[in-house]
Write a protein that holds these residues in place. Structure first.
Motif, PDB file in Angstrom:
ATOM      1  N   ALA A  96       1.124  -1.378   0.424  1.00 59.75           N
ATOM      2  CA  ALA A  96      -0.164  -0.126  -0.240  1.00 59.75           C
ATOM      3  C   ALA A  96       0.944   1.638  -0.142  1.00 59.75           C
ATOM      4  CB  ALA A  96      -0.625   0.149   1.759  1.00 59.75           C
ATOM      5  N   ILE A  97       1.724   1.293   1.099  1.00 58.62           N
ATOM      6  CA  ILE A  97       3.179   3.273   0.840  1.00 58.62           C
ATOM      7  C   ILE A  97       3.245   2.602  -0.405  1.00 58.62           C
ATOM      8  CG2 ILE A  97       4.958   3.407   1.912  1.00 58.62           C
ATOM      9  CD1 ILE A  97       4.364   1.990   3.713  1.00 58.62           C
ATOM     10  N   LEU A  98       3.658   2.056  -0.990  1.00 63.96           N
ATOM     11  CA  LEU A  98       4.023   1.228  -2.175  1.00 63.96           C
ATOM     12  C   LEU A  98       3.667   1.953  -3.753  1.00 63.96           C
ATOM     13  CD1 LEU A  98       7.039  -1.102  -2.209  1.00 63.96           C
ATOM     14  CD2 LEU A  98       7.428   1.293  -1.647  1.00 63.96           C
ATOM     15  N   ILE A  99       2.593   2.230  -3.484  1.00 59.34           N
ATOM     16  CA  ILE A  99       1.556   2.016  -4.947  1.00 59.34           C
ATOM     17  C   ILE A  99       1.490   3.446  -4.965  1.00 59.34           C
ATOM     18  CG2 ILE A  99      -0.711   1.790  -5.741  1.00 59.34           C
ATOM     19  CD1 ILE A  99      -1.628   0.189  -4.235  1.00 59.34           C
ATOM     20  N   PRO A 100       1.347   4.895  -4.187  1.00 60.46           N
ATOM     21  CA  PRO A 100       1.265   5.951  -4.617  1.00 60.46           C
ATOM     22  C   PRO A 100       2.611   6.575  -5.428  1.00 60.46           C
ATOM     23  CG  PRO A 100       0.590   5.789  -3.027  1.00 60.46           C
ATOM     24  CD  PRO A 100       0.667   4.675  -3.054  1.00 60.46           C
ATOM     25  N   LEU A 101       3.319   6.054  -4.600  1.00 54.71           N
ATOM     26  CA  LEU A 101       5.021   5.952  -5.113  1.00 54.71           C
ATOM     27  C   LEU A 101       5.024   5.693  -6.960  1.00 54.71           C
ATOM     28  CD1 LEU A 101       6.973   5.660  -2.079  1.00 54.71           C
ATOM     29  CD2 LEU A 101       6.628   7.660  -2.914  1.00 54.71           C
ATOM     30  N   ALA A 102       4.853   3.919  -6.958  1.00 56.42           N
ATOM     31  CA  ALA A 102       5.110   3.669  -8.182  1.00 56.42           C
ATOM     32  C   ALA A 102       4.356   4.019  -9.219  1.00 56.42           C
ATOM     33  CB  ALA A 102       4.677   2.645  -7.853  1.00 56.42           C
ATOM     34  N   PHE A 103       2.863   4.867  -9.086  1.00 57.69           N
ATOM     35  CA  PHE A 103       2.189   5.030  -9.278  1.00 57.69           C
ATOM     36  C   PHE A 103       2.571   6.961  -9.949  1.00 57.69           C
ATOM     37  CE2 PHE A 103      -2.700   7.817  -9.978  1.00 57.69           C
ATOM     38  CZ  PHE A 103      -2.114   6.799 -10.881  1.00 57.69           C
ATOM     39  N   THR A 104       3.111   7.900  -9.004  1.00 58.44           N
ATOM     40  CA  THR A 104       3.759   8.882  -9.093  1.00 58.44           C
ATOM     41  C   THR A 104       4.863   9.449 -10.076  1.00 58.44           C
ATOM     42  OG1 THR A 104       4.073   9.299  -6.838  1.00 58.44           O
ATOM     43  CG2 THR A 104       2.647  10.771  -7.601  1.00 58.44           C
ATOM     44  N   LEU A 105       5.890   7.993 -10.380  1.00 60.01           N
ATOM     45  CA  LEU A 105       7.093   7.893 -10.837  1.00 60.01           C
ATOM     46  C   LEU A 105       6.998   7.822 -12.327  1.00 60.01           C
ATOM     47  CD1 LEU A 105       9.119   6.018  -7.940  1.00 60.01           C
ATOM     48  CD2 LEU A 105       9.318   8.652  -8.960  1.00 60.01           C
ATOM     49  N   GLY A 106       5.630   7.046 -12.149  1.00 59.70           N
ATOM     50  CA  GLY A 106       5.163   7.057 -13.727  1.00 59.70           C
ATOM     51  C   GLY A 106       5.561   6.521 -14.084  1.00 59.70           C
ATOM     52  N   LEU A 107       6.000   5.092 -13.514  1.00 62.06           N
ATOM     53  CA  LEU A 107       6.596   3.392 -14.345  1.00 62.06           C
ATOM     54  C   LEU A 107       4.413   3.051 -14.876  1.00 62.06           C
ATOM     55  CD1 LEU A 107       7.606   2.055 -11.442  1.00 62.06           C
ATOM     56  CD2 LEU A 107       8.898   2.820 -13.092  1.00 62.06           C
ATOM     57  N   GLY A 108       4.642   2.779 -15.574  1.00 63.15           N
ATOM     58  CA  GLY A 108       3.632   1.430 -17.146  1.00 63.15           C
ATOM     59  C   GLY A 108       2.955   0.719 -15.830  1.00 63.15           C
ATOM     60  N   ALA A 109       2.613  -0.097 -16.241  1.00 62.52           N
ATOM     61  CA  ALA A 109       1.311  -0.493 -15.837  1.00 62.52           C
ATOM     62  C   ALA A 109       2.514  -2.274 -15.378  1.00 62.52           C
ATOM     63  CB  ALA A 109       0.278  -1.545 -16.611  1.00 62.52           C
ATOM     64  N   THR A 110       3.081  -3.324 -15.978  1.00 67.43           N
ATOM     65  CA  THR A 110       3.701  -3.367 -16.098  1.00 67.43           C
ATOM     66  C   THR A 110       5.265  -3.726 -15.052  1.00 67.43           C
ATOM     67  OG1 THR A 110       3.307  -4.727 -18.361  1.00 67.43           O
ATOM     68  CG2 THR A 110       4.814  -6.256 -17.338  1.00 67.43           C
ATOM     69  N   PRO A 111       5.933  -2.534 -15.368  1.00 62.50           N
ATOM     70  CA  PRO A 111       6.903  -2.199 -14.292  1.00 62.50           C
ATOM     71  C   PRO A 111       5.912  -1.935 -12.509  1.00 62.50           C
ATOM     72  CG  PRO A 111       7.231  -1.226 -16.234  1.00 62.50           C
ATOM     73  CD  PRO A 111       6.137  -1.336 -16.655  1.00 62.50           C
ATOM     74  N   SER A 112       5.250  -0.913 -13.099  1.00 65.07           N
ATOM     75  CA  SER A 112       4.267  -1.128 -11.096  1.00 65.07           C
ATOM     76  C   SER A 112       4.268  -2.709 -10.385  1.00 65.07           C
ATOM     77  CB  SER A 112       3.121  -0.756 -11.818  1.00 65.07           C
ATOM     78  OG  SER A 112       3.579   0.802 -12.289  1.00 65.07           O
ATOM     79  N   LEU A 113       3.721  -3.278 -11.430  1.00 65.41           N
ATOM     80  CA  LEU A 113       3.194  -4.888 -11.096  1.00 65.41           C
ATOM     81  C   LEU A 113       4.263  -5.545 -10.993  1.00 65.41           C
ATOM     82  CD1 LEU A 113       0.155  -6.391 -13.007  1.00 65.41           C
ATOM     83  CD2 LEU A 113       0.539  -5.040 -10.668  1.00 65.41           C
ATOM     84  N   ILE A 114       5.449  -5.623 -11.054  1.00 64.08           N
ATOM     85  CA  ILE A 114       6.681  -6.439 -11.179  1.00 64.08           C
ATOM     86  C   ILE A 114       6.903  -5.641 -10.078  1.00 64.08           C
ATOM     87  CG2 ILE A 114       9.075  -6.699 -11.851  1.00 64.08           C
ATOM     88  CD1 ILE A 114       8.283  -6.932 -14.506  1.00 64.08           C
ATOM     89  N   LEU A 115       7.363  -5.194  -9.976  1.00 66.88           N
ATOM     90  CA  LEU A 115       7.724  -4.147  -8.617  1.00 66.88           C
ATOM     91  C   LEU A 115       6.893  -4.421  -7.322  1.00 66.88           C
ATOM     92  CD1 LEU A 115       9.295  -2.274  -6.616  1.00 66.88           C
ATOM     93  CD2 LEU A 115       7.616  -0.654  -7.249  1.00 66.88           C
ATOM     94  N   LEU A 116       5.526  -4.037  -7.695  1.00 61.03           N
ATOM     95  CA  LEU A 116       4.613  -4.480  -6.278  1.00 61.03           C
ATOM     96  C   LEU A 116       4.618  -5.723  -5.727  1.00 61.03           C
ATOM     97  CD1 LEU A 116       2.323  -1.963  -7.155  1.00 61.03           C
ATOM     98  CD2 LEU A 116       4.078  -2.241  -5.049  1.00 61.03           C
TER      99      LEU A 116
END
Lengths: 512, 143
Positions: free
Chosen positions: A46-66
């Motif tokens: 939960a803490i990392l989502i907004p960050l992944a989101f604001t950093l402008g990561l695409g869908a695949t990279p964000s999902l990979i991170l999370l």
């Protein structure tokens, strides 16, 4: 063969420098979050989502991170279970039972590496299960119309209530609260504002990311403040690991256990409403019944360490199946992962597999890669993570709180959202005190709009006939499962749940 | 007792939600269900579950002493002030104070309090703003 071709494409996507780096970062952060009592997979993600989101990561990279964080937390939870007898997150609570006795016998290193191997086996098999099962589920889901989807959402809420709380009425209350929060804002079908009370900020509805971070992350900070738990659980104890590699005979002895519990954990994960905690719980209970002839379980039996760890990692993989294939998450962390997809305007479900195959297969390939990374981090490098346990929470919690604020402020730049988040934090704190589960609230805010839209579409298509909701065999079957899933725990579940929650993390980490 | 109060509160919430749902203005171009039906169903579930909670309460939860309660309340006030001051004072200053307050209340000594406050604030600023380019609140001093 098509499957292997898809998987090959997935690896082509996952093997970019950025994605490998994100998987590595996710695995590292996830293991830390899992290891630290108080931070678990759901609030960590939960803490990392907004960050992944604001950093402008695409869908695949964000999902990979999370999802790497998710898998990592499943590995990390065992570290403090074994060394301190305090589960690092809820799914790791069963690992305490045999892991800590092993550590007391001077076998901490063996217990850590054995559970690392068990985690690997569980996650590895579950990722294959995901590959094989999800496309089949997609085929069924393609038969779903709006009425069936409405029934499916109801099923998700009703079965979640059956497992996640000891009190069905409280789960139902939580679900209704979440759905009610989702109705705030302009009605998507007719354009009239609802429950906005003239507040312009509310016309867009409440941002579910704000709700998630407030409920999961900020409420944790309040719990720590209330108990004034500022020290480190490891303070004053010597964390000795000793010999790190288990003898081959121990691995051979536990192999059947790992394989059995991986399958069991995976099935538990796929079932709606059940997450990793249930996976590790039933894995341990089943192994105990099956192989514990001499009554060694609970006294440091290696099989009692392998069983829950293989089980919870497999369940984590299994929980991704309904989230990706149906768009209906069955556990807290997958609900949070669903929020990522929705925030990126990607609707999970059957269409995800045909319209965004790159997301699905890239994610699956990344899970394989992450799993190998985690094995490397969690056996040879486990000493690094045991040091993390020394960080006292009086240093950790301010950081958690401030990173939550940064993430939410980064999305909208509005003070109003921060105030709403604080409100959700307080609400989360009170509800956790009252033993009201938070996951149905999140699920309600996430799924509320599409649940309502499916209801209205179904009834409108049939000219206002409400009986259309139970008109097809498929929807009748779904409703039947939903009702059984809600009623059955009332009859048989109380005993099992009482046992399962007996060893709950004392800081009250969120059920997953 | 807590659960009884909570259940009654749930029912009051349900009634409020029910009337707010009835007050939704219908558009002249509406589907067969309209914007009210779903909220009304939810209000019913909310009221029902609230009633069950009030009638069959769980064992009393462990409430903290008044002092600890005040602790949480004070933290809420500080965080609200933080949210309000963020655009005024700028990210670095506001965050340093808020983080230091939380560290202090969780039992840090004076030196550690200052270190956690400054460290968190500057650490986040360097990682997220300078390295990753996230835009944070700008104060009068530009940071």
């Amino acid at each position: 063969m098509e499957l292997l071709a898809n998987l090959g494409d997935g690896f082509a996507i996952a093997l970019s420098w950025q994605n490998i780096g994100l998987a590595l970062l996710g695995c590292f952060l996830g293991t830390i979050m899992g290891a630290l009592p108080g931070l678990g997979p759901s609030n960590g993600v939960a803490i990392l989502i907004p960050l992944a989101f604001t950093l402008g990561l695409g869908a695949t990279p964000s999902l990979i991170l999370l999802t790497s964080v998710y898998y990592g937390a499943m590995y990390g939870g065992r570290i403090s279970s074994i060394l301190l007898n305090i589960p690092g997150d809820e799914p790791a609570m069963m690992t305490c039972l045999d892991g800590h006795p092993m550590a007391k016998k001077g076998l901490a290193g063996e217990a850590l590496s054995l559970s690392g191997i068990a985690s690997f086996v569980g996650a590895f098999l579950a990722t294959w299960g995901l590959i094989l099962l999800a496309p089949q589920l997609v085929k069924i889901a393609l038969l779903f119309g709006p009425a069936e989807y409405f029934a499916l959402f109801a099923l998700a809420f009703m079965t979640l209530g059956g497992v996640s709380s000891t009190n069905q009425a409280k789960s139902a209350f939580a679900a209704a609260l979440g759905l009610g929060l989702a109705t705030i804002g302009v009605d998507t079908q007719t354009g009239v504002p609802r429950f906005t009370f003239g507040e312009v900020h509310l016309y867009d509805g409440l941002d579910f990311l704000v709700a998630i971070v407030g409920l999961f992350a900020l409420s944790e900070v309040f719990i720590f403040l209330e108990t004034r738990h500022g020290g480190s659980d490891a303070a004053g104890r010597k964390l000795t690991i000793g010999k790190l590699y288990p003898p081959v005979s121990m691995i051979r002895q536990t192999t059947p256990t790992m394989l059995r519990t991986s399958v069991l954990g995976f099935i538990a994960g796929v079932l709606p409403g059940a997450g990793a905690s249930l996976g590790s719980f039933i894995s341990y209970s089943m192994e105990k019944k099956l192989v514990d002839k001499n009554g060694t379980f609970g006294t440091g039996d290696p099989r009692g360490v392998a069983a829950p760890e293989a089980g919870n990692n497999a369940a984590a993989g299994g929980a991704l199946v309904p989230m990706l294939a149906l768009g209906v998450p069955g556990s807290g962390t997958t609900a949070v992962l669903l929020a990522v997809l929705l925030a990126l305007n990607i609707t999970p479900g059957p269409l995800l597999f045909s319209q965004n195959p790159d997301v699905v297969w890239g994610l699956i390939a990344a899970l394989f890669i992450a799993n190998f990374m985690l094995l490397a981090m969690n056996i040879p490098m486990v000493g690094l993570f045991t040091r993390v346990l020394m960080i006292p929470s009086r240093i950790l919690m301010p950081i958690v709180a401030m990173v939550s604020f940064v993430g939410i402020y980064g999305i909208s730049g509005s003070t109003f959202d921060l105030l709403v988040m604080i409100g959700f934090g307080v609400m989360g704190w009170v509800l956790r005190k009252l033993d009201v589960p938070l996951v149905p609230i999140i699920l309600g805010t996430l799924l509320g709009n599409s649940m309502e839209n499916n209801l209205r579409r179904a009834v409108t298509i049939d000219n206002g006939n409400w009986w259309t909701l139970i008109d097809s065999p498929l929807s009748i079957a779904l409703w039947a499962i939903a009702i059984i899933g809600f009623v059955l725990p009332l009859i048989v579940g109380a005993r099992v749940k009482a046992k399962m929650h007996q060893r709950r993390d004392e800081e009250g980490a969120i059920s997953d | 007792m807590s659960d009884r109060i909570f259940g009654v509160f749930g029912m009051i919430l349900a009634v409020g939600y029910f009337f707010a749902a009835l007050a939704i203005e219908e558009s002249f171009l509406s589907d067969a269900v309209g914007p009210k039906a779903f909220p009304l169903i939810i209000a019913a579930i909310l009221a029902l579950s609230g009633a069950v909670i009030a009638l069959r309460p769980d064992p009393e939860p462990h409430w903290p002493a008044l002092g600890r309660l005040a602790e949480v309340a004070a933290a809420v006030v500080v965080l609200i002030l933080y949210a309000e001051m963020l655009p005024v004072a700028g990210f670095v200053i506001a965050t340093a104070f808020a983080a230091a307050y939380l560290a202090w209340r969780l039992g840090s000594g004076p030196l550690e309090t200052v270190a956690v406050g400054a460290g968190t604030s500057i650490g986040i600023y360097v990682t997220f703003h300078l390295t990753l380019g996230l835009s944070l609140a700008k104060g009068p001093l530009g940071f």
